[in-house]
Structure formats: C-alpha cells, structure tokens
Design an enzyme around this catalytic site. Sequence first.
Site, PDB file in Angstrom:
ATOM      1  N   PHE A  13     -57.633 -58.076   2.746  1.00 46.52           N
ATOM      2  CA  PHE A  13     -57.654 -58.883   3.820  1.00 46.52           C
ATOM      3  C   PHE A  13     -57.360 -60.440   3.256  1.00 46.52           C
ATOM      4  O   PHE A  13     -56.526 -60.954   3.549  1.00 46.52           O
ATOM      5  CB  PHE A  13     -58.765 -58.865   4.726  1.00 46.52           C
ATOM      6  CG  PHE A  13     -58.872 -59.763   5.769  1.00 46.52           C
ATOM      7  CD1 PHE A  13     -57.857 -60.293   6.582  1.00 46.52           C
ATOM      8  CD2 PHE A  13     -60.483 -60.388   6.110  1.00 46.52           C
ATOM      9  CE1 PHE A  13     -58.182 -61.106   7.606  1.00 46.52           C
ATOM     10  CE2 PHE A  13     -60.621 -60.980   7.195  1.00 46.52           C
ATOM     11  CZ  PHE A  13     -59.504 -61.584   7.844  1.00 46.52           C
ATOM     12  N   ALA A  75     -61.634 -59.762  -5.321  1.00 47.85           N
ATOM     13  CA  ALA A  75     -62.143 -58.374  -5.313  1.00 47.85           C
ATOM     14  C   ALA A  75     -63.612 -58.299  -5.176  1.00 47.85           C
ATOM     15  O   ALA A  75     -64.502 -59.109  -5.885  1.00 47.85           O
ATOM     16  CB  ALA A  75     -61.620 -57.664  -6.522  1.00 47.85           C
ATOM     17  N   TYR A 144     -76.127 -57.594  -1.501  1.00 49.79           N
ATOM     18  CA  TYR A 144     -74.483 -58.308  -1.618  1.00 49.79           C
ATOM     19  C   TYR A 144     -74.713 -59.871  -1.731  1.00 49.79           C
ATOM     20  O   TYR A 144     -74.230 -60.363  -2.602  1.00 49.79           O
ATOM     21  CB  TYR A 144     -73.905 -57.748  -0.229  1.00 49.79           C
ATOM     22  CG  TYR A 144     -72.622 -58.799   0.119  1.00 49.79           C
ATOM     23  CD1 TYR A 144     -71.366 -58.216  -0.559  1.00 49.79           C
ATOM     24  CD2 TYR A 144     -72.634 -59.849   1.039  1.00 49.79           C
ATOM     25  CE1 TYR A 144     -70.184 -59.080  -0.233  1.00 49.79           C
ATOM     26  CE2 TYR A 144     -71.381 -60.454   1.459  1.00 49.79           C
ATOM     27  CZ  TYR A 144     -70.409 -60.092   0.496  1.00 49.79           C
ATOM     28  OH  TYR A 144     -69.124 -60.868   1.099  1.00 49.79           O
ATOM     29  N   VAL A 187     -66.663 -57.611  13.776  1.00 43.32           N
ATOM     30  CA  VAL A 187     -66.997 -57.335  15.015  1.00 43.32           C
ATOM     31  C   VAL A 187     -65.464 -57.782  15.806  1.00 43.32           C
ATOM     32  O   VAL A 187     -65.315 -57.259  16.789  1.00 43.32           O
ATOM     33  CB  VAL A 187     -68.150 -58.190  15.577  1.00 43.32           C
ATOM     34  CG1 VAL A 187     -67.859 -59.794  15.391  1.00 43.32           C
ATOM     35  CG2 VAL A 187     -68.252 -57.906  17.050  1.00 43.32           C
ATOM     36  N   ARG A 211     -72.584 -66.655  14.844  1.00 47.49           N
ATOM     37  CA  ARG A 211     -71.653 -66.656  13.596  1.00 47.49           C
ATOM     38  C   ARG A 211     -70.592 -67.723  13.706  1.00 47.49           C
ATOM     39  O   ARG A 211     -70.389 -68.214  14.688  1.00 47.49           O
ATOM     40  CB  ARG A 211     -70.975 -65.314  13.505  1.00 47.49           C
ATOM     41  CG  ARG A 211     -71.934 -63.878  13.358  1.00 47.49           C
ATOM     42  CD  ARG A 211     -72.780 -63.830  12.103  1.00 47.49           C
ATOM     43  NE  ARG A 211     -73.634 -62.859  11.856  1.00 47.49           N
ATOM     44  CZ  ARG A 211     -74.699 -62.739  12.321  1.00 47.49           C
ATOM     45  NH1 ARG A 211     -75.295 -63.877  12.794  1.00 47.49           N
ATOM     46  NH2 ARG A 211     -75.435 -61.720  12.121  1.00 47.49           N
ATOM     47  N   GLU A 278     -81.065 -57.875  11.551  1.00 49.49           N
ATOM     48  CA  GLU A 278     -79.739 -58.625  11.673  1.00 49.49           C
ATOM     49  C   GLU A 278     -80.288 -60.091  11.900  1.00 49.49           C
ATOM     50  O   GLU A 278     -81.041 -60.454  12.608  1.00 49.49           O
ATOM     51  CB  GLU A 278     -78.985 -58.161  13.125  1.00 49.49           C
ATOM     52  CG  GLU A 278     -77.767 -58.616  13.226  1.00 49.49           C
ATOM     53  CD  GLU A 278     -76.942 -58.389  14.463  1.00 49.49           C
ATOM     54  OE1 GLU A 278     -76.056 -58.764  14.706  1.00 49.49           O
ATOM     55  OE2 GLU A 278     -77.440 -57.633  15.179  1.00 49.49           O
TER      56      GLU A 278
HETATM   57  P1  NAD Z   1     -61.216 -56.633   1.435  1.00 48.10           P
HETATM   58  O1  NAD Z   1     -62.113 -55.309   1.253  1.00 48.10           O
HETATM   59  O2  NAD Z   1     -60.252 -56.724   2.413  1.00 48.10           O
HETATM   60  O3  NAD Z   1     -60.745 -56.958   0.119  1.00 48.10           O
HETATM   61  C1  NAD Z   1     -61.348 -56.713  -1.295  1.00 48.10           C
HETATM   62  C2  NAD Z   1     -60.069 -56.316  -2.067  1.00 48.10           C
HETATM   63  O4  NAD Z   1     -60.760 -55.965  -3.228  1.00 48.10           O
HETATM   64  C3  NAD Z   1     -59.762 -54.873  -1.628  1.00 48.10           C
HETATM   65  O5  NAD Z   1     -58.182 -55.057  -1.631  1.00 48.10           O
HETATM   66  C4  NAD Z   1     -60.133 -53.842  -2.760  1.00 48.10           C
HETATM   67  O6  NAD Z   1     -59.376 -52.720  -3.023  1.00 48.10           O
HETATM   68  C5  NAD Z   1     -60.280 -54.834  -3.801  1.00 48.10           C
HETATM   69  N1  NAD Z   1     -61.426 -54.292  -4.760  1.00 48.10           N
HETATM   70  C6  NAD Z   1     -62.516 -53.822  -4.485  1.00 48.10           C
HETATM   71  N2  NAD Z   1     -63.244 -53.167  -5.587  1.00 48.10           N
HETATM   72  C7  NAD Z   1     -62.359 -53.600  -6.544  1.00 48.10           C
HETATM   73  C8  NAD Z   1     -62.711 -53.347  -8.066  1.00 48.10           C
HETATM   74  N3  NAD Z   1     -63.635 -52.921  -8.563  1.00 48.10           N
HETATM   75  N4  NAD Z   1     -61.363 -53.671  -8.684  1.00 48.10           N
HETATM   76  C9  NAD Z   1     -60.482 -54.279  -8.122  1.00 48.10           C
HETATM   77  N5  NAD Z   1     -60.253 -54.552  -6.993  1.00 48.10           N
HETATM   78  C10 NAD Z   1     -61.215 -54.138  -6.132  1.00 48.10           C
HETATM   79  O7  NAD Z   1     -62.412 -57.774   1.702  1.00 48.10           O
HETATM   80  P2  NAD Z   1     -62.090 -59.248   2.134  1.00 48.10           P
HETATM   81  O8  NAD Z   1     -62.688 -59.631   3.646  1.00 48.10           O
HETATM   82  O9  NAD Z   1     -60.618 -59.707   1.957  1.00 48.10           O
HETATM   83  O10 NAD Z   1     -63.029 -59.888   1.091  1.00 48.10           O
HETATM   84  C11 NAD Z   1     -62.541 -60.815   0.136  1.00 48.10           C
HETATM   85  C12 NAD Z   1     -63.577 -61.617  -0.836  1.00 48.10           C
HETATM   86  O11 NAD Z   1     -64.114 -62.578   0.340  1.00 48.10           O
HETATM   87  C13 NAD Z   1     -64.747 -60.785  -0.966  1.00 48.10           C
HETATM   88  O12 NAD Z   1     -65.270 -61.159  -2.344  1.00 48.10           O
HETATM   89  C14 NAD Z   1     -65.755 -61.000  -0.095  1.00 48.10           C
HETATM   90  O13 NAD Z   1     -67.172 -60.731  -0.431  1.00 48.10           O
HETATM   91  C15 NAD Z   1     -65.647 -62.217   0.558  1.00 48.10           C
HETATM   92  N6  NAD Z   1     -65.998 -62.738   1.780  1.00 48.10           N
HETATM   93  C16 NAD Z   1     -65.540 -62.258   2.689  1.00 48.10           C
HETATM   94  C17 NAD Z   1     -65.761 -62.568   3.987  1.00 48.10           C
HETATM   95  C18 NAD Z   1     -65.504 -61.932   5.276  1.00 48.10           C
HETATM   96  O14 NAD Z   1     -65.791 -62.319   6.548  1.00 48.10           O
HETATM   97  N7  NAD Z   1     -64.576 -61.030   5.124  1.00 48.10           N
HETATM   98  C19 NAD Z   1     -67.037 -63.524   4.164  1.00 48.10           C
HETATM   99  C20 NAD Z   1     -67.518 -64.149   3.039  1.00 48.10           C
HETATM  100  C21 NAD Z   1     -66.946 -63.781   1.897  1.00 48.10           C
END
Ligand code: NAD
Length: 317
Positions: A13, A75, A144, A187, A211, A278
């Site tokens: 994403f 990732a 996490y 959500v 949030r 939560e």
């Molecule tokens: P997402 O799941 O859409 O993207 C994560 C990507 O990492 C996926 O494409 C997945 O295939 C890849 N991935 C997972 N494990 C892997 C591995 N072992 N090797 C290679 N690729 C791997 O999630 P996102 O929401 O886009 O999150 C991106 C980053 O932002 C993450 O680090 C997440 O912790 C952080 N983050 C997200 C949010 C949120 O609200 N979505 C909030 C805070 C932090």
Amino acid sequence: MSPRALVTGGAGFIGSHIADALLARGFHVVILDDLSTGRRANLPAAAEFVQSDVRSAEASQLVREGGFDVVLHQAAQIDVRKSVNDPVHDASINILGALNLLEAVRATARRPRFIFASTGGAIYGDFVTPPNVEEFAKDPDSPYGIAKLAVEHYLAYYGRIHGLEGAVLRYANVYGPRQDPHGEAGVVAIFCNRLLDGTPMTVFGDGRQTRDYVHVKDVAAANAALATATLPALGRLDARAMNVGTGAETDVITLAETLRRVSGRDSAIEFAPARPGEQLRSAVSVGKVQQLLGWQPQRTLAEGLQETFEFFAAQRA
Ligand code: NAD
C-alpha cells in the site's frame, strides 16, 4: 544520472505510493518485495522489480551492489494482532529483516541514506496525552511496536558508531487507495466495503476512541522530501525521527459519519462490545516534520475519504 532509490515493500500500500512519488521526482526506482501481502498490480510500470525476502542473501546483495542513494524500508509484517499471536515471526521480519539490510548498507562504500517506516500509532503506547511529540516516552503495547522501536535503536546506533545516514518517519494511521483492511487504518477499508455492500458499519465500544488519519499520498510526499533533505546531525534515538500525521484526533463515529456523507450511501452504524486492550486515543504532533522537511498534509479528511471510497467503488465496477 538519475538518483537511485530502493523501496522495500514497494508492492504494498504505502510503498507503491512512495515509488510513484519518487518516479515523479526523477528517481530510478527498484522495488524489493516478496509479495506476501503486496500485489503485482500495485507495481508502477517504470520501476524495476526484484521478488525476494528482506531477510535473504539476495536482498543483502541487492543493497550492496545496487548503487543506491537512498533505501526506503517499508517492507514489514504489519498486522498488530498477528504480532501478538506470533512475536517470533514478527521479529524475524521486522527486526532481522531490517538488520540484514542495515548490515548490507554498512558494507557499501557509498552508504545510501536509510529511511525507516516506523509507527506513531503503536510506538508511544497509551500513557501519554496526544498529540504525541517525538521525544515522549515510548512504551509499545505490542510486539509490532517493540520491533519498530528496536529498529529505531539500531538506526541510532548505526548512525553514532558507523556514521550511517538513517532517518525515521513515524506514520500515524495511513489510509487511501490500495489500502487493505489489516493495516493501522484498516477501519477505513472495512467501512468503505460495508457502505458498498449496504451492510452496517460496526463500531466497537462507545466509538469515541480516536486516531490520526493521514492520507497515503501525503505520506509518500514526506518520504520523497526526506530522500534528499538536509538533516540534523546524527545522534540519539529521536534526533532524526519525525511523526507524519495531521495532529487531529478523529473518533470512529465521526469517521463513519464522514464516510457516509462523502459516499452518499447510508449504512447504519451498529455497536459491538469494546475490544480488550484497544488503545483509546492516538494522534501525533507534526511540528518537527513541518520544520525539517517543510511538509504539511495537503488533503482534508473528507477529501481523502471520498477518494478512498471511489477507489473501492471502482474496484467493483
Ligand atoms: P503492506 O502490507 O501493504 O506493505 C508491506 C509490504 O511488504 C507488502 O508489499 C509485503 O508483500 C512486503 N513484505 C512483507 N514481508 C516481507 C518480507 N519478509 N520481505 C519482503 N517484502 C515483504 O503495508 P503498508 O500499510 O503499506 O505498510 C508499509 C510500512 O508502513 C510498514 O513498515 C508498516 O509497518 C508501516 N506503517 C504502516 C501504517 C499504516 O497505517 N498502514 C502505520 C504505521 C506504519
């Protein structure tokens, strides 16, 4: 020659929007992703793609030999509940995966800047009153959040001891096109689908838990700005960490009502028992990112939610 960026998790994403933003700014972009939750459909056509695990020797070699100016490490195993059920698996990807890349960066002569996607939602815990400032105490309530904090500590160490150019963005709850229901702003995806199905939107507890919702394109713009920004000297844990959010707290009922208004759909809101553990309130302060990167969110919540609803509606067309 174009600057070179490696985006890990770029089929996901947030990573895919970061890749789009970097390409628009003239970067040559390589994406590393194992497609565990990411999708080929998210990959920008102009980016190079390597399918591999961040923990692998292949990933390490790519970082060592890819000639990158910047690595944007997105990732991750992103499901907080999964991290509670299986902290070993979470740490394996979220700590050891990051370390594999950091060791590879240390081994290069060119030392690309390493930008780490951390969390402003899960790192501070529920002890402080929002909006959370970067220097606030960090007491993560999930494996996490602990893993994210651990990698931030490693980055500070690599900076002080090895001179590695690290920086951290602590995202609030990121929403927008391409999101799925499992992330920290899941959500929004769940409610969009309920509105499209005409089924009730379920609110847990009294619906007053808050949030800080930030649009994914705003998050991508912060990453692109950080890729080339001049930063403060390397130092302690929080020196180069910036929250990325809006500073505003939005409760679940307001979120549901806003989505109902911008979508023109009228699913009911139904209440279910509160979920134990939560977090009640969450929002991040954004003064530091404004000051260091000149970054501000560009979209209102209503605009962003409308765009997101239209994305989910188009998926079904
Ligand atoms: P997402 O799941 O859409 O993207 C994560 C990507 O990492 C996926 O494409 C997945 O295939 C890849 N991935 C997972 N494990 C892997 C591995 N072992 N090797 C290679 N690729 C791997 O999630 P996102 O929401 O886009 O999150 C991106 C980053 O932002 C993450 O680090 C997440 O912790 C952080 N983050 C997200 C949010 C949120 O609200 N979505 C909030 C805070 C932090």
